[in-house]
Design a protein around this motif. Structure first.
Motif, PDB file in Angstrom:
ATOM      1  N   LEU A 249     -11.481  -2.793   2.932  1.00 32.70           N
ATOM      2  CA  LEU A 249     -11.045  -3.317   1.160  1.00 32.70           C
ATOM      3  C   LEU A 249     -10.728  -2.542   0.466  1.00 32.70           C
ATOM      4  N   LEU A 250     -10.269  -1.153   1.045  1.00 30.61           N
ATOM      5  CA  LEU A 250      -9.723   0.390   0.219  1.00 30.61           C
ATOM      6  C   LEU A 250      -8.739  -0.135   0.296  1.00 30.61           C
ATOM      7  N   MET A 251      -8.018  -1.125   1.374  1.00 35.89           N
ATOM      8  CA  MET A 251      -6.403  -0.186   1.883  1.00 35.89           C
ATOM      9  C   MET A 251      -5.419  -2.434   2.028  1.00 35.89           C
ATOM     10  N   HIS A 252      -6.031  -3.089   2.076  1.00 32.66           N
ATOM     11  CA  HIS A 252      -5.794  -4.187   2.050  1.00 32.66           C
ATOM     12  C   HIS A 252      -5.825  -4.582  -0.032  1.00 32.66           C
ATOM     13  N   THR A 253      -4.250  -4.441  -0.454  1.00 34.78           N
ATOM     14  CA  THR A 253      -4.033  -5.259  -1.380  1.00 34.78           C
ATOM     15  C   THR A 253      -4.585  -5.904  -2.138  1.00 34.78           C
TER      16      THR A 253
ATOM     17  N   THR B 109       4.032  11.034   0.154  1.00 31.61           N
ATOM     18  CA  THR B 109       3.093  13.004   0.182  1.00 31.61           C
ATOM     19  C   THR B 109       1.366  12.816   1.442  1.00 31.61           C
ATOM     20  N   GLY B 110       1.275  13.581   1.702  1.00 32.42           N
ATOM     21  CA  GLY B 110       0.163  13.442   2.489  1.00 32.42           C
ATOM     22  C   GLY B 110      -0.916  13.539   1.214  1.00 32.42           C
ATOM     23  N   TRP B 111      -1.055  13.854   0.223  1.00 31.85           N
ATOM     24  CA  TRP B 111      -2.116  14.359  -0.768  1.00 31.85           C
ATOM     25  C   TRP B 111      -2.068  12.071  -1.594  1.00 31.85           C
ATOM     26  N   ARG B 112      -0.985  11.795  -1.271  1.00 24.66           N
ATOM     27  CA  ARG B 112      -0.238  10.166  -1.840  1.00 24.66           C
ATOM     28  C   ARG B 112      -1.092   9.114  -0.708  1.00 24.66           C
ATOM     29  N   THR B 113      -1.063   9.569   0.256  1.00 20.81           N
ATOM     30  CA  THR B 113      -1.161   9.047   1.558  1.00 20.81           C
ATOM     31  C   THR B 113      -2.545   8.020   1.324  1.00 20.81           C
ATOM     32  N   ARG B 114      -2.667   6.965   1.051  1.00 24.14           N
ATOM     33  CA  ARG B 114      -3.974   5.634   1.137  1.00 24.14           C
ATOM     34  C   ARG B 114      -4.576   5.815   2.661  1.00 24.14           C
ATOM     35  N   LEU B 115      -4.148   6.228   3.399  1.00 22.87           N
ATOM     36  CA  LEU B 115      -4.888   5.983   4.527  1.00 22.87           C
ATOM     37  C   LEU B 115      -5.756   7.252   4.985  1.00 22.87           C
ATOM     38  N   TYR B 116      -5.685   7.928   4.297  1.00 26.43           N
ATOM     39  CA  TYR B 116      -6.260   9.931   4.075  1.00 26.43           C
ATOM     40  C   TYR B 116      -7.048   9.431   3.326  1.00 26.43           C
ATOM     41  N   TRP B 117      -6.978   9.102   1.790  1.00 27.42           N
ATOM     42  CA  TRP B 117      -7.925   8.903   0.629  1.00 27.42           C
ATOM     43  C   TRP B 117      -9.199   7.910   0.960  1.00 27.42           C
ATOM     44  N   GLY B 118      -8.449   7.054   2.130  1.00 23.28           N
ATOM     45  CA  GLY B 118      -9.297   5.719   2.957  1.00 23.28           C
ATOM     46  C   GLY B 118      -9.940   6.070   3.818  1.00 23.28           C
ATOM     47  N   GLN B 119      -9.955   6.571   4.058  1.00 24.96           N
ATOM     48  CA  GLN B 119     -10.772   7.424   5.922  1.00 24.96           C
ATOM     49  C   GLN B 119     -12.061   8.762   4.492  1.00 24.96           C
ATOM     50  N   LEU B 120     -11.497   9.363   4.211  1.00 18.65           N
ATOM     51  CA  LEU B 120     -12.272  10.359   2.862  1.00 18.65           C
ATOM     52  C   LEU B 120     -13.101   9.130   2.971  1.00 18.65           C
ATOM     53  N   ILE B 121     -12.557   8.911   1.632  1.00 19.88           N
ATOM     54  CA  ILE B 121     -14.138   7.791   1.398  1.00 19.88           C
ATOM     55  C   ILE B 121     -15.490   7.175   2.414  1.00 19.88           C
ATOM     56  N   VAL B 122     -14.430   6.609   3.584  1.00 20.60           N
ATOM     57  CA  VAL B 122     -15.712   5.641   3.764  1.00 20.60           C
ATOM     58  C   VAL B 122     -16.337   6.720   4.961  1.00 20.60           C
ATOM     59  N   ILE B 123     -15.795   8.189   5.476  1.00 20.01           N
ATOM     60  CA  ILE B 123     -17.303   9.319   5.635  1.00 20.01           C
ATOM     61  C   ILE B 123     -17.602   9.488   4.294  1.00 20.01           C
ATOM     62  N   CYS B 124     -17.064   9.356   3.257  1.00 17.82           N
ATOM     63  CA  CYS B 124     -18.810   9.880   1.978  1.00 17.82           C
ATOM     64  C   CYS B 124     -19.436   9.130   1.749  1.00 17.82           C
ATOM     65  N   ALA B 125     -19.210   7.915   2.300  1.00 16.11           N
ATOM     66  CA  ALA B 125     -20.352   6.507   2.184  1.00 16.11           C
ATOM     67  C   ALA B 125     -20.873   6.818   2.990  1.00 16.11           C
TER      68      ALA B 125
ATOM     69  N   ALA C 161      -9.194  -1.577  -3.970  1.00 16.73           N
ATOM     70  CA  ALA C 161      -8.352  -1.480  -3.265  1.00 16.73           C
ATOM     71  C   ALA C 161      -7.199  -0.576  -4.093  1.00 16.73           C
ATOM     72  N   LEU C 162      -7.397   0.052  -3.198  1.00 17.21           N
ATOM     73  CA  LEU C 162      -6.858   1.687  -3.241  1.00 17.21           C
ATOM     74  C   LEU C 162      -5.261   1.700  -4.546  1.00 17.21           C
ATOM     75  N   PRO C 163      -5.240   2.410  -5.290  1.00 16.75           N
ATOM     76  CA  PRO C 163      -3.870   1.600  -5.992  1.00 16.75           C
ATOM     77  C   PRO C 163      -2.834   2.309  -5.414  1.00 16.75           C
ATOM     78  N   THR C 164      -1.903   1.537  -4.745  1.00 15.88           N
ATOM     79  CA  THR C 164      -0.426   2.020  -4.439  1.00 15.88           C
ATOM     80  C   THR C 164       0.707   2.362  -5.276  1.00 15.88           C
ATOM     81  N   ASP C 165       0.368   2.227  -6.367  1.00 20.23           N
ATOM     82  CA  ASP C 165       1.621   3.042  -7.130  1.00 20.23           C
ATOM     83  C   ASP C 165       1.269   4.648  -7.214  1.00 20.23           C
ATOM     84  N   LEU C 166       0.151   5.277  -7.591  1.00 12.65           N
ATOM     85  CA  LEU C 166      -0.718   6.630  -7.478  1.00 12.65           C
ATOM     86  C   LEU C 166      -0.525   6.594  -6.095  1.00 12.65           C
ATOM     87  N   LEU C 167      -0.974   6.419  -4.549  1.00 15.24           N
ATOM     88  CA  LEU C 167      -1.272   6.714  -3.178  1.00 15.24           C
ATOM     89  C   LEU C 167       0.032   5.855  -2.515  1.00 15.24           C
ATOM     90  N   ASP C 168       1.870   6.323  -2.450  1.00 20.12           N
ATOM     91  CA  ASP C 168       2.889   5.396  -2.231  1.00 20.12           C
ATOM     92  C   ASP C 168       3.214   5.998  -0.975  1.00 20.12           C
TER      93      ASP C 168
END
Length: 186
Positions: free
Chosen positions: A115-119, A134-150, A124-131
């Motif tokens: 749900l976080l990765m599918h546009t 860079t590492g801090w702007r990688t959707r997969l990293y943020w998606g994985q972190l959100i999944v872990i927290c949830a 879906a995580l915003p592709t304009d911000l998480l484009d």
């Protein structure tokens, strides 16, 4: 044990579980970063799921490999430090339920990650911000972190109630050796 003592003990266990979990997050994310860096594009299709409109993508594989590595890491630390259960049951006896709990959380997490990765998803995580620039702007990293927290609270409760205490309870429920009273030996 009073309610306050039980609550205090559970909060200490949760804090230890959190420290182990934080180290597991680092392990998990390190594996994801390494796989993303050296593997195929995360959004590439691997296979369609028969009889559905759903697909398996590389980010599902990366997340699952990271889960497996972090699961072993977290199990060892939780077994030894958080729940201090290493003397109560065999490694496999505790790992099976721990892995089962992790697998439940991983399956729920893969759904959330999709749900976080599918546009086209409302989550879906915003592709304009998480484009992915860079590492801090990688959707997969943020998606994985959100999944872990949830999934962490569910994992803690199930592991506390089932994995570690159930195995200890099973060992404690084993009948004690029968000892003759000292008077009967005289």
């Amino acid at each position: 044990m009073s309610t306050f003592d039980r609550l205090s003990r559970n909060l200490r266990l949760f804090a230890r579980f959190g420290v182990v979990g934080a180290s597991g997050v680092l392990v998990n994310l390190a594996v994801v970063v390494m796989l993303k860096k050296f593997g195929p594009d995360v959004d590439d299709l691997i296979a369609g799921i028969p009889l559905t409109d759903f697909n398996i993508r590389w980010y599902h594989v990366f997340s699952t490999v990271a889960f497996l590595v972090a699961c072993l890491w977290n199990f060892q630390l939780n077994r030894k430090w958080t729940f201090n259960s290493s003397g109560h049951a065999g490694w496999w006896a505790e790992f099976r339920p721990f892995f089962s709990v992790g697998l439940i959380a991983q399956c729920l997490g893969l759904g959330l990650l999709t749900l976080l990765m599918h546009t086209g998803s409302p989550l879906a995580l915003p592709t304009d911000l998480l484009d992915d620039s860079t590492g801090w702007r990688t959707r997969l990293y943020w998606g994985q972190l959100i999944v872990i927290c949830a999934t962490t609270p569910l994992s803690f409760v199930l592991n506390k109630v089932w994995t570690f205490s159930a195995v200890r309870g099973h060992a404690a429920a084993s009948p004690a050796p029968v000892r003759e009273p000292e008077d009967a030996l005289r």
